[in-house]
Write an enzyme that holds these catalytic residues in place. Structure first.
Site, PDB file in Angstrom:
ATOM      1  N   ASP A  37       0.814  -1.220   0.000  1.00 48.31           N
ATOM      2  CA  ASP A  37       0.000   0.000   0.000  1.00 48.31           C
ATOM      3  C   ASP A  37       0.853   1.279   0.000  1.00 48.31           C
ATOM      4  OD1 ASP A  37       1.016  -0.284   2.497  1.00 48.31           O
ATOM      5  OD2 ASP A  37      -0.847   0.169   3.567  1.00 48.31           O
ATOM      6  N   HIS A 240      24.530   3.566 -17.914  1.00 48.15           N
ATOM      7  CA  HIS A 240      23.535   3.968 -16.910  1.00 48.15           C
ATOM      8  C   HIS A 240      23.634   3.094 -15.662  1.00 48.15           C
ATOM      9  CE1 HIS A 240      20.707   6.466 -19.726  1.00 48.15           C
ATOM     10  NE2 HIS A 240      21.815   7.084 -19.432  1.00 48.15           N
ATOM     11  N   ASP A 257      27.373  10.937 -12.531  1.00 46.90           N
ATOM     12  CA  ASP A 257      26.413  11.567 -13.442  1.00 46.90           C
ATOM     13  C   ASP A 257      25.158  11.806 -12.610  1.00 46.90           C
ATOM     14  OD1 ASP A 257      24.481  12.174 -15.337  1.00 46.90           O
ATOM     15  OD2 ASP A 257      25.142  10.657 -16.773  1.00 46.90           O
ATOM     16  N   ASP A 268      21.673  18.105 -15.365  1.00 47.86           N
ATOM     17  CA  ASP A 268      22.243  16.800 -15.729  1.00 47.86           C
ATOM     18  C   ASP A 268      23.741  17.008 -15.945  1.00 47.86           C
ATOM     19  OD1 ASP A 268      22.789  14.308 -16.765  1.00 47.86           O
ATOM     20  OD2 ASP A 268      21.626  14.570 -18.605  1.00 47.86           O
ATOM     21  N   HIS A 347      27.487   6.676 -27.571  1.00 47.55           N
ATOM     22  CA  HIS A 347      26.232   7.423 -27.422  1.00 47.55           C
ATOM     23  C   HIS A 347      26.365   8.783 -28.097  1.00 47.55           C
ATOM     24  CE1 HIS A 347      28.085   9.852 -24.204  1.00 47.55           C
ATOM     25  NE2 HIS A 347      28.550   8.724 -23.697  1.00 47.55           N
ATOM     26  N   HIS A 351      21.485  15.741 -25.734  1.00 43.13           N
ATOM     27  CA  HIS A 351      20.032  15.548 -25.746  1.00 43.13           C
ATOM     28  C   HIS A 351      19.403  16.829 -25.216  1.00 43.13           C
ATOM     29  CE1 HIS A 351      20.064  14.864 -21.343  1.00 43.13           C
ATOM     30  NE2 HIS A 351      21.065  14.024 -21.528  1.00 43.13           N
ATOM     31  N   HIS A 358      15.730  13.903 -20.285  1.00 42.11           N
ATOM     32  CA  HIS A 358      15.804  13.699 -21.735  1.00 42.11           C
ATOM     33  C   HIS A 358      14.549  14.388 -22.270  1.00 42.11           C
ATOM     34  CE1 HIS A 358      18.353   9.895 -20.875  1.00 42.11           C
ATOM     35  NE2 HIS A 358      19.063  10.993 -20.829  1.00 42.11           N
ATOM     36  N   GLU A 381      27.921  16.008 -23.748  1.00 39.97           N
ATOM     37  CA  GLU A 381      28.445  14.953 -22.881  1.00 39.97           C
ATOM     38  C   GLU A 381      29.171  13.837 -23.632  1.00 39.97           C
ATOM     39  OE1 GLU A 381      25.388  12.336 -21.229  1.00 39.97           O
ATOM     40  OE2 GLU A 381      23.846  13.660 -22.032  1.00 39.97           O
ATOM     41  N   TYR A 385      34.943   5.129 -23.157  1.00 40.34           N
ATOM     42  CA  TYR A 385      34.795   3.998 -22.237  1.00 40.34           C
ATOM     43  C   TYR A 385      35.617   2.843 -22.805  1.00 40.34           C
ATOM     44  CZ  TYR A 385      30.815   7.075 -21.662  1.00 40.34           C
ATOM     45  OH  TYR A 385      30.042   8.189 -21.516  1.00 40.34           O
ATOM     46  N   ARG A 403      33.230  10.482 -18.818  1.00 42.80           N
ATOM     47  CA  ARG A 403      32.245  11.316 -19.519  1.00 42.80           C
ATOM     48  C   ARG A 403      32.291  12.686 -18.853  1.00 42.80           C
ATOM     49  NH1 ARG A 403      28.363   8.039 -19.326  1.00 42.80           N
ATOM     50  NH2 ARG A 403      27.132   8.644 -17.518  1.00 42.80           N
ATOM     51  N   GLU A 405      30.000  16.163 -18.778  1.00 39.74           N
ATOM     52  CA  GLU A 405      28.684  16.632 -19.228  1.00 39.74           C
ATOM     53  C   GLU A 405      28.335  17.974 -18.599  1.00 39.74           C
ATOM     54  OE1 GLU A 405      25.389  14.080 -17.985  1.00 39.74           O
ATOM     55  OE2 GLU A 405      24.156  14.905 -19.598  1.00 39.74           O
TER      56      GLU A 405
HETATM   57  N1  GLY Z   1      21.964  11.188 -16.986  1.00 36.90           N
HETATM   58  C1  GLY Z   1      21.624  10.563 -18.190  1.00 36.90           C
HETATM   59  C2  GLY Z   1      22.245  11.229 -19.327  1.00 36.90           C
HETATM   60  O1  GLY Z   1      23.266  11.873 -19.159  1.00 36.90           O
HETATM   61  O2  GLY Z   1      21.727  11.244 -20.402  1.00 36.90           O
HETATM   62 MN    MN Z   2      22.660  13.670 -20.170  1.00 35.70          MN
HETATM   63 MN    MN Z   3      23.884  12.682 -17.354  1.00 37.12          MN
END
Ligand code: GLY
Ligand code: MN
Ligand code: MN
Length: 436
Positions: A37, A240, A257, A268, A347, A351, A358, A381, A385, A403, A405
């Protein structure tokens, strides 16, 4: 904070875009059970929030351009002292009128009775199918009733059309007030990353760093905009990664991140720092390539260029950098054309960023990559890797994941880096580690 006038302006813009003969319906996201619940913390639907600022479950907004009795109708939960004793205050239809600018407001229980009347004479119902099946079944029922009662009520709506096409275009270009919210969200995420760097020490667990981030977000009145990624060592090669359970060694690089959602707007940020306070030669070599790529990508951002231009700038630097340190072999031009970098950089560079991390908005227009316009916000970003299982890479590079970003707003003359206050020069980052 956004003013009622801002919400009014958004609704007027949408009403103007839809025109007469249409109605737009936006339903609240349902509450979701965590277990037994207990529910997950409630997060309102972003489109409903964008158009109304109303954040209670079960609400449904209906916009009817040209409706004589008022164009903005809001259904919401009734005031109920017994329920409010357990779950907190409700605005009720009274509050919807007084605080949220509705022209008419009814309890949700009245929806079956009133909705068919609202849709009378409407040709096109704008509603985003496929998202909330329970609400959709009810909408289907109202439309059937209208089709069954054409003798009494006249013509029924003849088409269902997407709404998000309009709302997402609006959300993509941020107003000055929204840019203010984006700056606040970015500033809080910058503080959280600084604190996380300063609290980092060998022997800690990843979740202890996650706790520092959440502490900062909560102190600032925010929540996470997505589950924080706190990835030490080779965990950074999981894009992720969310377990956040490993114990960190002094020789590990730590990729964090994390961003927050403050007043409905997301940040982000990613940084990668050495747990022991000094990058190893290999960590630093990879880090410097990513940093150069990120700077090149950010420099490419200005109105009129394509959303893919920053990505291409990053690919170019990363391909040449991987060649330089021996992770790729061959000729730069050919490697870039063949996409050889994808083994290490799998990637996209950017975005959209806004109410959702996103965020919404098309990435193409007329079959071509979208051109940037003032008010659009995106991340930049790039990353490298090196899989721990990559037997072609020298051992010392395996398991390194970097990374970097930042959040960037497109301005009339170029760009503004919303997260510029967070250091990314390797020496400046090293100077922050373990300070607290
Ligand atoms: N935190 C997810 C991305 O950087 O897209
Ligand atoms: Mn991002
Ligand atoms: Mn991110």
């Amino acid at each position: 904070m956004l003013t009622p006038a801002e919400f009014d302006r958004r609704r007027s813009e949408l009403i103007g875009a839809l025109g007469p003969g249409c109605a737009a319906i936006v339903a609240a996201s349902p509450e979701r059970t965590r277990s037994r619940d207990v529910d997950y913390p409630y997060r309102p639907d972003s489109n409903l929030l964008y158009l109304t600022g109303f954040h209670e479950p079960e609400a449904v907004a209906v916009l009817v351009p040209g409706r004589d009795e008022g164009e903005f109708v809001l259904f919401c939960r009734e005031r109920d002292p017994a329920r409010e004793l357990w779950d907190g205050k409700r605005a009720g239809p009274e509050g919807a009128l007084a605080e949220f600018g509705a022209d008419a407001a009814w309890p949700t229980g009245e929806m079956d009775k009133i909705m068919p009347d609202l849709l009378k004479g409407v040709d096109t119902v704008h509603y985003d199918l496929g998202q909330y099946p329970e609400f959709e079944a009810r909408l289907g029922g109202w439309l059937k009733r209208l089709r069954d009662q054409t003798k009494e009520r006249g013509r029924a709506p003849v088409q269902i059309a997407a709404l998000d096409y309009y709302v997402h275009e609006m959300r993509l270009c941020k107003s000055p007030a929204e840019l203010g919210c984006m700056r606040h969200s970015a500033a809080l995420a910058v503080d959280a990353h600084k604190r996380a760097m300063a609290r980092t020490r060998p022997g800690m667990h990843e979740y202890e760093i996650e706790a520092e981030l959440i502490y900062c977000f909560k102190q600032g009145g925010a929540t996470e905009s997505y589950p924080s990624i706190v990835a030490s060592g080779a965990n950074a090669c999981v894009l992720h990664y969310r377990e956040n359970t490993a114990r960190m060694a002094g020789s590990d690089l730590l990729l964090v991140d994390a961003g927050c959602e403050l007043n409905g707007y997301a940040s982000d940020i990613t940084r990668a720092w050495p747990v022991g306070g000094r990058y190893s030669a290999e960590q630093r070599a990879v880090y410097e390539i990513v940093l150069e790529a990120q700077r090149a990508a950010i420099s490419a951002i200005e109105p009129g260029v394509s959303i893919l231009d920053p990505h291409h700038a990053a690919i170019d630097v990363i391909t040449r950098g991987l060649l330089r340190i021996g992770l790729l072999k061959g000729k730069a031009g050919r490697l870039a054309r063949d996409g050889a970098y994808r083994e290490f950089f799998m990637h996209r560079t950017s975005h959209w960023l806004g109410m959702d991390v996103h965020d919404v908005g098309d990435y193409e227009s007329g079959g071509k990559p979208r051109k940037l316009e003032p008010g659009m916000c995106c991340t930049v970003e790039p990353g490298i890797y090196v899989s721990p299982d990559n037997e072609n890479a020298p051992k010392a590079f395996r398991g390194i994941g970097v990374r970097i970003e930042d959040d960037v707003a497109v301005t009339a003359s170029g760009h503004e880096v919303l997260t510029a206050a967070l250091p990314k020069d390797p020496e400046e980052v090293e100077a922050l580690i373990g300070l607290l």
